[in-house]
Design a protein around this motif. Sequence first.
Motif, PDB file in Angstrom:
ATOM      1  N   PHE A   1      41.869  38.959  47.733  1.00  0.00           N
ATOM      2  CA  PHE A   1      42.932  38.843  46.747  1.00  0.00           C
ATOM      3  C   PHE A   1      43.907  37.755  47.180  1.00  0.00           C
ATOM      4  N   ASN A   2      44.233  36.847  46.303  1.00  0.00           N
ATOM      5  CA  ASN A   2      45.194  35.790  46.597  1.00  0.00           C
ATOM      6  C   ASN A   2      46.370  35.908  45.636  1.00  0.00           C
ATOM      7  N   THR A   3      47.456  36.509  46.082  1.00  0.00           N
ATOM      8  CA  THR A   3      48.610  36.747  45.210  1.00  0.00           C
ATOM      9  C   THR A   3      49.371  35.468  44.920  1.00  0.00           C
ATOM     10  N   LYS A   4      49.089  34.418  45.656  1.00  0.00           N
ATOM     11  CA  LYS A   4      49.794  33.154  45.429  1.00  0.00           C
ATOM     12  C   LYS A   4      49.167  32.341  44.309  1.00  0.00           C
ATOM     13  N   LYS A   5      47.985  32.727  43.891  1.00  0.00           N
ATOM     14  CA  LYS A   5      47.329  32.027  42.788  1.00  0.00           C
ATOM     15  C   LYS A   5      47.278  32.972  41.599  1.00  0.00           C
ATOM     16  N   THR A   6      48.174  32.732  40.648  1.00  0.00           N
ATOM     17  CA  THR A   6      48.256  33.591  39.483  1.00  0.00           C
ATOM     18  C   THR A   6      47.730  32.869  38.241  1.00  0.00           C
ATOM     19  N   HIS A   7      47.333  33.682  37.271  1.00  0.00           N
ATOM     20  CA  HIS A   7      46.798  33.156  36.024  1.00  0.00           C
ATOM     21  C   HIS A   7      47.666  33.667  34.868  1.00  0.00           C
ATOM     22  N   GLN A   8      47.062  34.185  33.806  1.00  0.00           N
ATOM     23  CA  GLN A   8      47.826  34.570  32.616  1.00  0.00           C
ATOM     24  C   GLN A   8      48.678  35.809  32.856  1.00  0.00           C
ATOM     25  N   THR A   9      49.752  35.900  32.078  1.00  0.00           N
ATOM     26  CA  THR A   9      50.580  37.105  32.045  1.00  0.00           C
ATOM     27  C   THR A   9      50.080  38.001  30.919  1.00  0.00           C
ATOM     28  N   ILE A  10      49.813  39.241  31.237  1.00  0.00           N
ATOM     29  CA  ILE A  10      49.271  40.174  30.251  1.00  0.00           C
ATOM     30  C   ILE A  10      50.351  40.548  29.226  1.00  0.00           C
ATOM     31  N   ASP A  11      49.981  40.484  27.954  1.00  0.00           N
ATOM     32  CA  ASP A  11      50.910  40.844  26.889  1.00  0.00           C
ATOM     33  C   ASP A  11      50.639  42.241  26.344  1.00  0.00           C
TER      34      ASP A  11
ATOM     35  N   ARG B   1      45.851  36.057  57.326  1.00  0.00           N
ATOM     36  CA  ARG B   1      47.282  36.344  57.346  1.00  0.00           C
ATOM     37  C   ARG B   1      48.006  35.756  56.132  1.00  0.00           C
ATOM     38  N   THR B   2      47.368  34.863  55.396  1.00  0.00           N
ATOM     39  CA  THR B   2      47.996  34.295  54.206  1.00  0.00           C
ATOM     40  C   THR B   2      47.631  35.059  52.951  1.00  0.00           C
ATOM     41  N   ILE B   3      46.805  36.078  53.079  1.00  0.00           N
ATOM     42  CA  ILE B   3      46.285  36.780  51.906  1.00  0.00           C
ATOM     43  C   ILE B   3      47.021  38.100  51.706  1.00  0.00           C
ATOM     44  N   LEU B   4      47.506  38.264  50.475  1.00  0.00           N
ATOM     45  CA  LEU B   4      48.160  39.515  50.067  1.00  0.00           C
ATOM     46  C   LEU B   4      49.228  39.956  51.052  1.00  0.00           C
ATOM     47  N   LEU B   5      50.333  39.213  51.013  1.00  0.00           N
ATOM     48  CA  LEU B   5      51.457  39.449  51.911  1.00  0.00           C
ATOM     49  C   LEU B   5      50.998  39.284  53.357  1.00  0.00           C
ATOM     50  N   ALA B   6      50.775  40.369  54.114  1.00  0.00           N
ATOM     51  CA  ALA B   6      50.361  40.259  55.502  1.00  0.00           C
ATOM     52  C   ALA B   6      48.873  40.043  55.633  1.00  0.00           C
TER      53      ALA B   6
ATOM     54  N   SER C   1      35.029  37.093  45.346  1.00  0.00           N
ATOM     55  CA  SER C   1      34.060  38.069  45.806  1.00  0.00           C
ATOM     56  C   SER C   1      32.898  37.377  46.500  1.00  0.00           C
ATOM     57  N   SER C   2      32.372  38.033  47.511  1.00  0.00           N
ATOM     58  CA  SER C   2      31.213  37.476  48.215  1.00  0.00           C
ATOM     59  C   SER C   2      29.914  37.779  47.500  1.00  0.00           C
ATOM     60  N   ILE C   3      29.984  38.555  46.422  1.00  0.00           N
ATOM     61  CA  ILE C   3      28.786  38.874  45.667  1.00  0.00           C
ATOM     62  C   ILE C   3      28.882  38.204  44.291  1.00  0.00           C
ATOM     63  N   THR C   4      27.811  37.560  43.880  1.00  0.00           N
ATOM     64  CA  THR C   4      27.790  36.891  42.575  1.00  0.00           C
ATOM     65  C   THR C   4      26.963  37.662  41.559  1.00  0.00           C
ATOM     66  N   ASP C   5      26.406  38.761  41.960  1.00  0.00           N
ATOM     67  CA  ASP C   5      25.607  39.605  41.073  1.00  0.00           C
ATOM     68  C   ASP C   5      26.517  40.201  39.996  1.00  0.00           C
ATOM     69  N   SER C   6      26.176  40.018  38.728  1.00  0.00           N
ATOM     70  CA  SER C   6      27.025  40.493  37.643  1.00  0.00           C
ATOM     71  C   SER C   6      27.029  42.011  37.511  1.00  0.00           C
ATOM     72  N   SER C   7      26.249  42.705  38.333  1.00  0.00           N
ATOM     73  CA  SER C   7      26.294  44.165  38.305  1.00  0.00           C
ATOM     74  C   SER C   7      27.560  44.710  38.945  1.00  0.00           C
ATOM     75  N   LEU C   8      28.297  43.858  39.656  1.00  0.00           N
ATOM     76  CA  LEU C   8      29.584  44.246  40.235  1.00  0.00           C
ATOM     77  C   LEU C   8      30.610  43.191  39.846  1.00  0.00           C
ATOM     78  N   LEU C   9      31.510  43.567  38.935  1.00  0.00           N
ATOM     79  CA  LEU C   9      32.529  42.657  38.435  1.00  0.00           C
ATOM     80  C   LEU C   9      33.906  43.251  38.707  1.00  0.00           C
ATOM     81  N   ALA C  10      34.848  42.398  39.058  1.00  0.00           N
ATOM     82  CA  ALA C  10      36.192  42.896  39.336  1.00  0.00           C
ATOM     83  C   ALA C  10      37.229  41.844  39.005  1.00  0.00           C
ATOM     84  N   SER C  11      38.381  42.311  38.545  1.00  0.00           N
ATOM     85  CA  SER C  11      39.538  41.449  38.324  1.00  0.00           C
ATOM     86  C   SER C  11      40.764  42.177  38.841  1.00  0.00           C
ATOM     87  N   ALA C  12      41.820  41.416  39.142  1.00  0.00           N
ATOM     88  CA  ALA C  12      42.994  42.012  39.776  1.00  0.00           C
ATOM     89  C   ALA C  12      44.276  41.489  39.144  1.00  0.00           C
ATOM     90  N   TYR C  13      45.315  42.336  39.192  1.00  0.00           N
ATOM     91  CA  TYR C  13      46.584  42.072  38.512  1.00  0.00           C
ATOM     92  C   TYR C  13      47.719  42.568  39.398  1.00  0.00           C
TER      93      TYR C  13
END
Length: 506
Positions: A30-40, A4-9, A424-436
């Motif tokens: 996805f954790n929207t409360k933990k942000t990193h760099q702002t894309i330029d 319930r704390t993840i991605l709004l609801a 991600s629950s998978i650490t295999d580099s054959s599946l990579l993902a990032s979110a914004y």
Amino acid sequence: MMLRTILLAGLLLCCLHNNAQSTSDIIFVFNTKKTHQTIDNFAASDAWSCQFVGSWPAAKKNEIADWLFSMDTAANGTPKGIGLSMWRNNLGAGTAQQGNESGIRDEWRRAVSFLEANGTYNFNNAAGQQWFLTAAKQRGVAKFLAFVNSPNVQFTKNKKAYAEKGISNLDSTQYQNFAKDICQSLEGLRKKTGITFDYISPVNEPQWDWSDGGQEGTPYSNKEVSALTKVLGNTLTAQKLSTKILLAEAGMITYLFADNDKPGRGNQVHDFMEASSPLYVGNLTSVAPVLCAHSYFTTSPFAKSIELRKQLAAKIDSINGLSYWQSEYCILGDNHGEINGNKRDTGMTAALYLARVIHTDLAVANAAAWQWWLAISPYDYKDGLIYIDKNKADGNYCDSKMLWVFGNYSRFVRPGMKRIELASSITDSSLLASAYIDQKQKTIVAVIINSSKEKRNINIQGLSTNKKKAQMETYTTDATRKLTKQTTTGAVTIDPQSVTTLVIHL
């Protein structure tokens, strides 16, 4: 972490990984409360082909410009282009005017300057490059960067645009003339095109010797870069130009945080951006709070590439307010046998490798910008987003999957968006993902790279508080598709050897 704390609801992506032997869930959180760099920005360079392609037949150069800059869509929703958000313009050193006397063997790597041999300026020069500047602006590109590989040949020690004996080709007595030439060129382009350049990059890969005549270039020590930056900064201020200086286009990311094999040309974060350094320039109002490096020679093996980017991110993070940009890359060298830069590859093998590099630079090094080298290449090399015949007046042209995979990022991860935590629950580099996330538009963008030969089916759960499923679109690039759009409110399939951008409207 409670759902319930993840991605709004609560946002949970359950990825069902199908194969012949077993079925297992892959969870993305996805954790929207933990942000990193702002894309330029995402960008590419006009070197060197645009000087010629800019005078090709209108239909051809307009389609090429659409591929690079357009944010328009076809009737079926498929993107018309990759929507670059910045364009890099090469300010040449005048080797094109010198011709064969320049010593630059390949005519296509010579570059024109606005400063003529008689000391006058001609802003009708570089007409092809100016066409692409205007085309970018017309298609909505908002930011522009000018970069210099070598000072004008009139100011160099040997009157060439490449150096000798691995030492700087610019004497300190010429710093002011070089700075004035840059300002004259920027102001002349503004008057001719209406474009005010946001950034000027005055040095390029100062660690290399640049002594073989392969292209324009000159080395600099950090001491020389610092001194030149101060002169250029004062000149920009005196000329009342708003353009910011962008440093330092390091030849490898390691030169930002280590000396390596180039004493006096490494440790650039410390030397330029730490107040205790005698070479400190971070307090100059004309210097952007950014350091740039190129990802060459550090992308393989994969584990090592991650380690180096963690070190870089930590060093950048040690300076309050400092950002990192990856400002030049193409597939160069043999990369420990993973992929070789030789020979064109317009298919998915090179594209998937490129996507992996972009991912690690954004998700590990925290790059706020990612910039490709040659937007348009005439070479038999993995250096182009678009490939052309080596013909000045006209010719054939084709896109590549690298173009469209780059677009999986550049078109959808827009300036001002923030990278958010994606576990991600998978650490295999054959599946990579990032979110914004775009907080204003209430949109999340995830870019998912599936380099395996297996399909991944993603089940989406808990996207909203009103019991309605969030609307989503996917844009997929693979062997047969180029950012092809699908709309869904349910399961999402990530096909084998593909890059998919998932757009979630909250």
